[in-house]
Design an enzyme around this catalytic site. Structure first.
Site, PDB file in Angstrom:
ATOM      1  N   TYR A 206       0.757  -1.247  -0.068  1.00  0.00           N
ATOM      2  CA  TYR A 206       0.111  -0.093  -0.109  1.00  0.00           C
ATOM      3  C   TYR A 206       0.893   1.469  -0.162  1.00  0.00           C
ATOM      4  O   TYR A 206       0.550   2.243  -0.560  1.00  0.00           O
ATOM      5  CB  TYR A 206      -0.849   0.219   1.399  1.00  0.00           C
ATOM      6  CG  TYR A 206      -2.155  -0.911   1.257  1.00  0.00           C
ATOM      7  CD1 TYR A 206      -3.014  -0.591   0.267  1.00  0.00           C
ATOM      8  CD2 TYR A 206      -2.138  -1.929   2.010  1.00  0.00           C
ATOM      9  CE1 TYR A 206      -4.256  -1.441   0.119  1.00  0.00           C
ATOM     10  CE2 TYR A 206      -3.332  -2.733   2.082  1.00  0.00           C
ATOM     11  CZ  TYR A 206      -4.388  -2.561   1.042  1.00  0.00           C
ATOM     12  OH  TYR A 206      -5.516  -3.450   0.978  1.00  0.00           O
ATOM     13  N   SER A 237      -1.541  -5.689  -7.063  1.00  0.00           N
ATOM     14  CA  SER A 237      -1.465  -4.720  -6.274  1.00  0.00           C
ATOM     15  C   SER A 237      -2.126  -5.457  -5.097  1.00  0.00           C
ATOM     16  O   SER A 237      -2.917  -6.375  -5.139  1.00  0.00           O
ATOM     17  CB  SER A 237      -2.674  -3.678  -6.647  1.00  0.00           C
ATOM     18  OG  SER A 237      -3.848  -4.005  -6.843  1.00  0.00           O
ATOM     19  N   ASP A 238      -2.086  -4.955  -4.092  1.00  0.00           N
ATOM     20  CA  ASP A 238      -2.678  -4.860  -2.664  1.00  0.00           C
ATOM     21  C   ASP A 238      -4.234  -4.416  -2.986  1.00  0.00           C
ATOM     22  O   ASP A 238      -4.375  -3.627  -3.873  1.00  0.00           O
ATOM     23  CB  ASP A 238      -2.067  -4.411  -1.551  1.00  0.00           C
ATOM     24  CG  ASP A 238      -2.584  -5.172  -0.185  1.00  0.00           C
ATOM     25  OD1 ASP A 238      -3.533  -5.869  -0.356  1.00  0.00           O
ATOM     26  OD2 ASP A 238      -1.768  -5.059   0.728  1.00  0.00           O
ATOM     27  N   CYS A 239      -5.078  -4.924  -2.368  1.00  0.00           N
ATOM     28  CA  CYS A 239      -6.568  -4.729  -2.380  1.00  0.00           C
ATOM     29  C   CYS A 239      -6.746  -3.082  -2.081  1.00  0.00           C
ATOM     30  O   CYS A 239      -6.913  -2.788  -0.938  1.00  0.00           O
ATOM     31  CB  CYS A 239      -7.489  -5.588  -1.562  1.00  0.00           C
ATOM     32  SG  CYS A 239      -7.160  -7.050  -2.117  1.00  0.00           S
TER      33      CYS A 239
END
Length: 699
Positions: A206, A237-239
């Protein structure tokens, strides 16, 4: 199927897609393309310590507990079971065309961030504070998840790339400032080594690093990951992280710009919906069709490696009966036993006789299922809490159970009750011969950006204190006032100091982490002597009043066993046993430019059979740069019967014997290298606690 074959097949199928279809496949919830015979696929699944969030599965000890085994072979076995159960579940989902979230074979684990600060709530998901231990345990986990068959058994993913470890409350806008020395010595090695070990997925973090968002960081995702390390897999990607580029980091003025930044930097997959704007970004000339095609080919390479498009799916014959089966539960129990760290055992108080008349099991985690699970968990077929386990191991004892207090918040009882329970807990302890105090935390208060977990003790899942919550400290001290024989069992994801009074009064202290679905039985077997503790601390346990560096400071100065300047309460690598091990006849038997081999004889000189966790540390100095106090560079688990001895050979990768210069370059240290071999770190506190010295070898 090898990568090259999968790449060719991916290129072929992607070439048949329109640009809109290709762009749609870059979303984590990829839609079906029926005209090409492609079903929908959801990339998001979790497997940190068992297949998570989708029905029944074996729930193993959480990752920090797995790390405490100091046994890569055991972690491989655990991960192999996880991927077996993953295939079993996938077969059933696929049979019913159920491609919902948490139903696929792409797992976003392991978390290989370095647990640099004990206040971080997600430290429980990591493999500890050391880059070497994290690297070898993660590689073993990845090998177990991915298997060695013709097709991937499942796909692992190293996360969160990179320099990510809190604070949770700031993660969507945080800029981690890090120098090149710390980046390459501490924060990147586990990623480099897991890429070298064959991981097929990497998740961006993030945060920003030195001003650049990790998921739109060309230097990280392309120059280091793909060009320097030759990574061939996919990047996700992270969420919600791509949305943060606009709203949190404010590095892009629009969603289209954020999508373009991430894609051109090397992020193939978006967990979120920012990539739904890829076609808009294309029409604005922010990206090319080739950018979209490259990412789609990376993703489809993985899907081909998993055997998705084979007429006969690999592993399709694995029966449903394997889920959380007896064999898997046996491994779970053994792993939990080996993860428990015995921190104190005054005058060999443990193990206790099974004929003890009265036992009180007191504390908020005495009968807590949540304290078994940690976060990112599945549903087990059976849960055995600490109280349940003690009943099984001490069937003839009179056992009383009281919670005594809440985890964190203290208040008088209201109409709902169950708040002020101190006197109940103390009454049980006062009448008992032995009290087992079950203290610590659980995933409702310690974890990932927990909304509402914000008070005098907590900050969105991170902790503000290294002591117990005041409620539990009060209960523990009251119990110590009325019961002579107190055993403390800590269930938590990191460092907790129970305070001087409780520390001094307790006959024994165990750290059991979040020990998995049947962890309560493992704890009870340690107490009864049916199991011999052999876990080691994958973190430093600090004194509660230690002055820590600022949480948001990512400099390694003053952090972890490698650079701390204060005295630890319990050092990294420490853990007691019911038996004694002796080291002798150590020598360096082989040296070349790639590795060093050492030989050592280890003997079990005690009365119990047991497993020793041999550790090798390097000490070196360099006039050009800062170097760690010590650096773990090898581990080995050796099972020995009482009176048995073995000669052990261990290889050390010279990567871990290098000094890292201020520019991040790894080089041979100019001050010489000393190796230390033993069952703990070679520091003074470990020697005081164990009464033993490590074998010392000059290289």
């Amino acid at each position: 199927m090898n990568f090259n074959t999968a790449k060719l097949m991916a290129k072929k199928i992607v070439s048949k897609m329109t640009i809109e279809e290709k762009a749609s496949q870059l979303l984590y919830n990829s839609p079906a393309i029926e005209r090409l015979g492609i079903h929908e696929y959801n990339w998001w699944n979790e497997s940190s310590h068992g297949v998570a969030r989708a029905g029944t599965a074996t729930v193993f000890p959480h990752s920090i507990g797995l790390a405490a085994t100091f046994d890569p072979e055991r972690i491989f076995e655990v991960a192999d079971v996880i991927s077996t159960e993953a295939r079993v579940k996938f077969n059933q989902h696929d049979k019913r065309s159920d491609y919902d979230i948490y139903k696929g074979l792409t797992f976003w684990a392991p978390n290989i961030n370095i647990f640099r600060d004990p206040r971080w709530g997600r430290g429980q998901e990591t493999l500890g504070e050391d880059p070497f231990l994290t690297s070898v345990m993660a590689t073993a986990y990845i090998n177990g998840i991915q298997g060695d068959g013709e097709f991937l058994k499942a796909a692992a993913c190293s996360k969160h790339f990179a320099v990510h470890s809190g604070p949770e409350s700031q993660r969507h806008s945080f800029d981690a400032k890090v120098n090149m020395h710390d980046l390459w010595e501490t924060y990147l090695p586990a990623f480099e080594k897991t890429v070298e070990g064959g991981v097929v997925g990497v998740m961006g973090a993030y945060n920003r690093i030195n001003g650049e968002p990790c998921c739109a960081n060309y230097g990280l995702l392309s120059e280091i990951l793909r060009q320097k390390w030759r990574f061939e897999g996919y990047v996700t990607s992270d969420c919600g992280a791509l949305k943060d580029i606009v709203t949190g980091h404010k590095c892009a003025s629009s969603t289209e710009e954020a999508a373009a930044m991430a894609l051109k930097s090397g992020c193939d997959l978006n967990c979120g919906d920012v990539y739904s704007k890829l076609i808009d970004a294309y029409e604005e000339d922010l990206i090319t069709e080739e950018d979209i095609t490259n990412a789609a080919e990376h993703l489809y390479t993985i899907r081909f490696l998993l055997g998705e498009f084979e007429q006969n799916h690999p592993y399709k014959d694995l029966p449903y009966d394997l889920l959380d089966c007896k064999k898997h539960r046996e491994l779970n129990l053994k792993t939990a036993e080996e993860s428990i760290v015995l921190l104190k055992n005054e005058n060999n108080f443990l193990p206790i006789n099974r004929d003890v008349e009265k036992i009180a099991v007191v504390g908020p985690n005495a009968i807590s299922v949540a304290a078994l699970e940690g976060n990112y968990y599945g549903y087990a077929s059976e849960y055995i809490t600490v109280a349940d386990g003690i009943r099984r191991e001490f069937p003839d004892s009179d056992i009383k159970v009281e919670r005594g207090c809440k985890l964190v918040k203290e208040k008088l009882c209201d109409w709902n009750g169950f708040s002020n329970m101190y006197s109940d807990g103390v009454a049980a302890a006062e009448s008992a011969d032995i009290t087992v105090l079950c203290l610590g935390l659980d995933c409702t208060v310690e974890g990932e950006e927990i909304q509402g977990a914000d008070n005098e003790y907590l900050d969105h899942g991170d902790r503000k204190s290294l002591f117990l919550p005041e409620t539990q400290q009060k209960l523990a001290e009251m119990v110590c006032d009325v019961c002579e024989n107190v055993i403390v069992v800590l269930m938590c994801g990191g460092s907790i100091d129970v305070g001087e009074k409780v520390r001094n009064h307790a006959k024994a202290i165990l750290c059991s982490w979040y020990p998995g679905a049947i962890g309560g039985l493992a704890i009870a077997k340690i107490l009864s002597g049916k199991a011999n503790p052999c876990g080691r601390l994958p973190i430093t346990v600090y004194y509660g009043d230690d002055v820590m560096p600022d949480f948001s400071d990512y400099s390694m100065h003053g952090r972890t066993y490698r650079y701390m300047t204060s005295k630890p309460l319990y050092p990294f690598g420490y853990g007691l046993s019911y038996t004694d091990f002796n080291y002798a006849n150590g020598c360096v038997s082989y040296v070349d430019s790639e590795k060093v081999t050492i030989d050592i004889e280890i003997a079990n000189t005690g009365k119990f059979s047991g497993t020793e966790k041999m550790q090798v540390y390097a000490e070196f100095s360099d006039s050009r740069t800062a170097t760690p106090h010590f650096q773990l560079c090898a581990v080995n688990a050796i099972r020995l019967e009482s009176g048995e001895s073995k000669m052990i050979s261990v290889d050390i990768d010279r990567y871990w014997l290098k000094a890292v210069l201020p520019d991040g370059t790894r080089t041979d240290p100019d001050g010489g290298i000393t190796l230390y071999i033993g069952g703990s770190q070679p520091d003074r506190v470990s020697s005081e606690l164990t009464g033993k010295q490590c074998i010392k070898l000059k290289l």
